[in-house]
Motif scaffolding. Structure first.
Motif, PDB file in Angstrom:
ATOM      1  N   GLY A  45       0.773  -1.236   0.000  1.00 40.64           N
ATOM      2  CA  GLY A  45       0.000   0.000   0.000  1.00 40.64           C
ATOM      3  C   GLY A  45       0.801   1.280   0.000  1.00 40.64           C
ATOM      4  N   LEU A  46       2.137   1.224   0.020  1.00 42.03           N
ATOM      5  CA  LEU A  46       2.960   2.444   0.104  1.00 42.03           C
ATOM      6  C   LEU A  46       2.919   3.200  -1.218  1.00 42.03           C
ATOM      7  N   ARG A  47       2.500   4.480  -1.163  1.00 45.15           N
ATOM      8  CA  ARG A  47       2.431   5.336  -2.343  1.00 45.15           C
ATOM      9  C   ARG A  47       3.411   6.486  -2.190  1.00 45.15           C
ATOM     10  N   TRP A  48       3.682   7.175  -3.303  1.00 49.72           N
ATOM     11  CA  TRP A  48       4.656   8.263  -3.264  1.00 49.72           C
ATOM     12  C   TRP A  48       4.162   9.442  -2.437  1.00 49.72           C
ATOM     13  N   GLU A  49       2.884   9.604  -2.292  1.00 48.77           N
ATOM     14  CA  GLU A  49       2.385  10.685  -1.455  1.00 48.77           C
ATOM     15  C   GLU A  49       2.673  10.442   0.025  1.00 48.77           C
ATOM     16  N   ASP A  50       3.075   9.201   0.388  1.00 47.95           N
ATOM     17  CA  ASP A  50       3.418   8.882   1.768  1.00 47.95           C
ATOM     18  C   ASP A  50       4.877   9.176   2.093  1.00 47.95           C
ATOM     19  N   VAL A  51       5.669   9.525   1.078  1.00 48.92           N
ATOM     20  CA  VAL A  51       7.109   9.687   1.261  1.00 48.92           C
ATOM     21  C   VAL A  51       7.454  11.165   1.369  1.00 48.92           C
ATOM     22  N   GLY A 201      -5.743   2.618   4.247  1.00 48.03           N
ATOM     23  CA  GLY A 201      -6.683   3.672   4.590  1.00 48.03           C
ATOM     24  C   GLY A 201      -6.411   4.959   3.837  1.00 48.03           C
ATOM     25  N   GLU A 202      -7.324   5.918   3.976  1.00 49.98           N
ATOM     26  CA  GLU A 202      -7.188   7.223   3.344  1.00 49.98           C
ATOM     27  C   GLU A 202      -6.987   8.341   4.358  1.00 49.98           C
ATOM     28  N   ASP A 203      -7.000   8.002   5.650  1.00 51.84           N
ATOM     29  CA  ASP A 203      -6.760   9.008   6.682  1.00 51.84           C
ATOM     30  C   ASP A 203      -5.286   9.381   6.689  1.00 51.84           C
ATOM     31  N   PRO A 204      -4.922  10.644   6.453  1.00 53.43           N
ATOM     32  CA  PRO A 204      -3.508  11.032   6.369  1.00 53.43           C
ATOM     33  C   PRO A 204      -2.709  10.704   7.626  1.00 53.43           C
ATOM     34  N   ALA A 205      -3.288  10.913   8.799  1.00 56.99           N
ATOM     35  CA  ALA A 205      -2.560  10.647  10.039  1.00 56.99           C
ATOM     36  C   ALA A 205      -2.269   9.157  10.201  1.00 56.99           C
ATOM     37  N   ARG A 206      -3.259   8.342   9.865  1.00 54.29           N
ATOM     38  CA  ARG A 206      -3.074   6.894   9.975  1.00 54.29           C
ATOM     39  C   ARG A 206      -2.027   6.400   8.984  1.00 54.29           C
TER      40      ARG A 206
END
Length: 796
Positions: A45-51, A201-206
């Motif tokens: 589930g790791l996407r570039w928006e998470d980096v 999930g789609e919650d940014p904090a989570r």
């Protein structure tokens, strides 16, 4: 003699152009061994928006020093759930965990991992998983093929155990969790697979919290990595619906600061999940297992921006575009199909009332204003796909209301393109709109292909990197509209030259299109090039007039077969890793595994036929042509009789579209895309030729007919070898819609009986003579008699 040799010479030219385009491939250095150890670290589930530098500092530094790309995680299940992603990673081919699941979403899947000896592990479900992939799925996947290719492998975590398990279920070395100091474990085997966790999930904090935990585990892996090792980090799967693009990072010798790519994508910055297994073996210098891997080894290429934030913004933006593309594409094609069906229904009464009646009685003609509006709507419908393609030059997907922005941009571009056609010189002529629309379509798609097909990648009318089918070159819709536009342009141009030159014009224009479609540098679609060659050969054979005789069909068939055989022979001579789709299929036939390819193609054809809105477009267009336009009152047969080069272009388009769709596993999608352009233009041209059905062409002072070069005779038709509208031509005495005796026979090109037959579909001595003695305008169906002096006669 030249006339007899012309078909053979044209065939040789088409074949030579096609083979040259298909066999010339970009020169890429073969991947070489770069490491003694490989570590595959996965984060579901790791996407570039998470980096970013604050949340994932370790991954940020690794991306800065290594190579990065967007990872398509396609597997044998949609969406790719974590267990499917890990299984696909270890198989190097599309795989899926067995068991019943929902079509959408990823429910938790419990994986039983037994540790009987404390060293390795065993997956008791592996046998049934292997049987499920071998017997029930069309890919012939062997789970555990990666581990079978090395002597020893390490797995950390349950997901990694799924990837590292051999086909009989054994994991060589296993740890349920990553040790505080994993140096000894990672150095015990040349291949290590590590499960770093899941981001869902789609919650940014989570998501940020989960990414931070995975980054901390990655820091321990990098600190304990063996010397001379390559570490790959991959977002191995989806965790939610819809699918997304994920992170891919490589760090180690030979992977410094570049874009990741592979031969399976042909696009810088993109690779597939199935590419990771062959990449690991290539980095270790190990041989590939024959016929097991669908992926290709990844490489690092230059061109990445020096600033990491700028570089990461590109795959993150591509992920947003790909996510928005699927939602918008569904309603766009559904709306396009609905509009074209409504236009087809609206055109029917206009066709019935378009032809003027010779007598004093008859239905009241439709208002010219209404006809003009319908013509503009037909032009707009034909230009809808090119307008939607150009709309992707504007980043509509970045807003909160992506669909609204896309619709607004497309409508503006569509209005502009329609205005260009309306204001173009020659719009009033019968073939004016057809030529303008075909030219604009060919130009729009061709320029995009020549500049890297950037508008088609993740575009609404292009292809999605999430689907995993194509990443570069021409897509299904692009192929359909391009081959239709190119062949119609060729027919329109050929109609404006002498009969003897028409096949050469068709081959010249169509040959360039074959190169654009088939070249690995451009369209990269060998199946499309072969299909276009077949259609081009048919079009060239009948462009000068007459029907598709046995000899002409034989030459067209020989051209298609010669191109296919020539490309196949040269493709088979390449190394296995460099072969195209045709070469791989023939190699599979040779070793007895070609049935899987045939099964996959037939399955894809059926699914596309049932689920695609383009199927509706193709069927609706075929029904309109067969039951309306080709009827005596429909005007298309009259159009074909007067303009044989246009008839040839439309026939070639039908042949190419059907062959390209069926061989490419796209069913009627290519035909539907081509029909979205051809059918509206055929209806418009039929309306115009019916409106001129009572006009007559008379010779002018120079003995020329409007739209024809010098040399036409003074009888209102062509000299021998012509296809004019005079006596013995298309619309001479006893004419009607498709012509009197000799339309393309003795007074035509000598190929046989006339096109129209005695009396065509009209009647009387001269169709269109006025019973009340009114003057008949001289007109060849293209422009009014005012274009030349002294062309009016009075019916006695």
């Amino acid at each position: 003699m030249l006339r007899r040799l012309a078909p053979a010479l044209l065939t040789l030219v088409v074949v030579a152009l096609g083979i040259t385009a298909l066999t010339a491939r970009p020169q890429r250095a073969a991947p070489e061994r770069t490491a003694d150890f490989v570590v595959l670290a996965g984060v579901a589930g790791l996407r570039w928006e998470d980096v970013d530098a604050q949340t994932t500092p370790t991954l940020w530094r690794m991306a800065r020093d290594g190579s990065i790309g967007s990872l398509s995680v396609r597997s044998a299940h949609r969406p790719t759930c974590p267990v499917d992603g890990w299984l696909t990673l270890g198989a190097g081919s599309y795989a899926a965990w067995n068991g019943s699941r929902q079509s959408e979403g990823c429910p938790p899947t419990a994986v039983t991992v037994e540790q009987p000896d404390g060293i390795g592990a065993n997956l008791p479900d592996q046998e049934s998983v292997v049987r499920h992939n071998q017997e029930r799925l069309p890919w012939g996947t062997v789970p555990g093929a990666l581990s079978e290719s090395v002597r020893c492998s390490v797995a950390v975590g349950p997901g990694a155990a799924v990837a590292a398990a051999r086909p009989f279920g054994r994991v060589d070395r296993y740890a349920a969790a990553l040790p505080e100091d994993p140096a000894e474990l990672l150095g015990s085997c040349v291949l290590s697979i590590v499960d770093l966790g899941t981001v869902t999930g789609e919650d940014p904090a989570r998501r940020a919290a989960a990414a931070r935990e995975a980054d901390a585990r990655l820091a321990r892996v990098l600190a304990a990595r063996p010397p001379r090792s390559v570490v790959f980090v991959a977002g191995v799967s989806d965790t939610d619906v819809p699918s997304r693009l994920h992170v891919a990072v490589a760090d180690g010798p030979g992977w410094e600061r570049g874009w990741l790519t592979s031969a399976s994508t042909g696009r810088e910055g993109y690779l597939q999940l199935v590419d990771l297994a062959p990449t690991a073996l290539t980095a270790l210098g190990r041989p590939m297992p024959e016929r097991l891997f669908l992926g290709r080894p990844a490489v690092s290429v230059d061109g990445r921006p020096a600033d990491l934030a700028t570089a990461i913004a590109q795959p993150a933006d591509a992920d947003r575009e790909a996510a928005a593309q699927r939602r918008v594409a569904d309603w766009f094609f559904a709306l396009l199909a609905g509009v074209q069906v409504l236009l087809a229904v609206a055109v029917l009464p206009l066709l019935r009332r378009a032809r003027r009646h010779a007598g004093p009685y008859g239905p009241e003609p439709v208002s010219p204003r209404v006809v003009s509006v319908v013509e503009l709507l037909l032009i707009a419908a034909a230009l809808a796909v090119p307008a939607a393609l150009l709309a992707d030059a504007v980043p509509w997907w970045r807003g909160d209301h992506a669909g609204v922005y896309f619709a607004g941009v497309t409508v503006v571009l569509l209005a502009a393109a329609t205005a260009v056609v309306r204001l173009a010189p020659g719009y009033a002529s019968t073939l004016g709109p057809l030529g303008a629309v075909a030219g604009l379509t060919t130009l729009a798609v061709g320029v995009d292909v020549l500049t890297g097909a950037r508008l088609q990648l993740n575009g609404v009318v292009g292809y999605s990197a999430l689907e995993g089918g194509r990443y570069a070159g021409l897509g299904t819709v692009g192929l359909g509209v391009f081959l239709a536009g190119a062949l119609l342009s060729a027919g329109w141009l050929a109609q404006r030259v002498r009969r003897s030159w028409r096949p050469m014009v068709v081959v010249a224009v169509g040959g360039v299109a074959v190169v654009v479609v088939g070249s690995p540098y451009l369209g990269a679609d060998p199946i499309g090039a072969i299909a276009l060659t077949a259609g081009l050969s048919v079009a060239a054979a009948i462009s000068a007039g007459g029907w598709l005789t046995i000899s002409r069909l034989a030459w067209a068939t020989m051209a298609g077969l010669a191109l296919t055989i020539g490309f196949a022979v040269l493709d088979l001579r390449r190394p296995a890793a460099e072969r195209g789709s045709l070469g791989r299929f023939l190699a599979a036939v040779g070793d007895g595994t070609g049935g899987l390819t045939v099964h996959r193609s037939s399955t894809a054809n059926f699914e596309t036929l049932v689920n695609s809105p383009l199927t509706v477009l193709a069927l609706a267009g075929a029904l309109l042509v067969w039951f309306a336009l080709l009827q005596p009152w429909g005007g298309l047969m009259r159009l074909f009789g007067i303009y044989p080069a246009v008839r040839a272009a439309m026939a070639g388009t039908a042949v190419a579209a059907v062959i390209g769709g069926l061989l490419g596993g796209d069913a009627l999608d290519v035909a539907g895309a081509a029909g979205a352009l051809v059918v509206p233009m055929a209806a418009l041209a039929a309306l115009r030729v019916l409106d001129h059905s009572t006009d007559r062409t008379l010779p002018d002072a120079a003995g020329q007919r409007d739209g024809e070069p010098d040399g036409d005779d003074a009888s209102g038709g062509d000299a021998p070898g012509g296809d004019g509208d005079g006596p013995g031509g298309g619309d001479g005495p006893g004419g009607g819609h498709t012509g009197g005796p000799g339309g393309d026979g003795p007074d035509g090109d000598g190929d046989g009986p006339d096109d129209g037959g005695p009396g065509g579909d009209g009647g009387g001595p001269t169709t269109g003579s006025r019973a009340d003695g009114r003057a008949t305008r001289a007109n060849d169906g293209d422009r009014a008699s005012t274009d030349r002096p002294s062309t009016e006669v009075t019916a006695s």
